[in-house]
Scaffold this motif. Structure first.
Motif: not given
Length: 83
Positions: A24-31, A62-83
């Protein structure tokens, strides 16, 4: 002292949250994709559908972030939730 916790979180949920926090990044919500789909069905109705269903636009974007490599799960699509 000497108390057992009332709740214990273990397994896949903790693993996923840990890796999402690390990427993630500071002051951001990833889902996750599942969270995005739930928010979308709850809030993100089209304007015409909002009139008939009573759903309102959310106070966030909600903005698409893209794929994040999650240990034990592989590639996972995530999004940013912004005000």
């Amino acid at each position: 002292v000497g108390r057992d916790p009332k709740y214990s979180f273990i397994g896949d949920t903790v693993n996923t949250v840990t890796w999402m926090e690390r990427t993630g990044k500071a002051n951001a919500i990833q889902c996750s994709e599942e969270c995005y789909q739930a928010l979308r069905s709850e809030f993100l109705a089209s304007d015409s559908a909002a009139e008939t269903t009573g759903k309102q636009r959310p106070p966030f974007q909600i903005k698409k972030r893209g794929f994040v490599d999650v240990k034990g799960k592989g590639e996972m699509l995530t999004y940013w939730i912004e005000p």
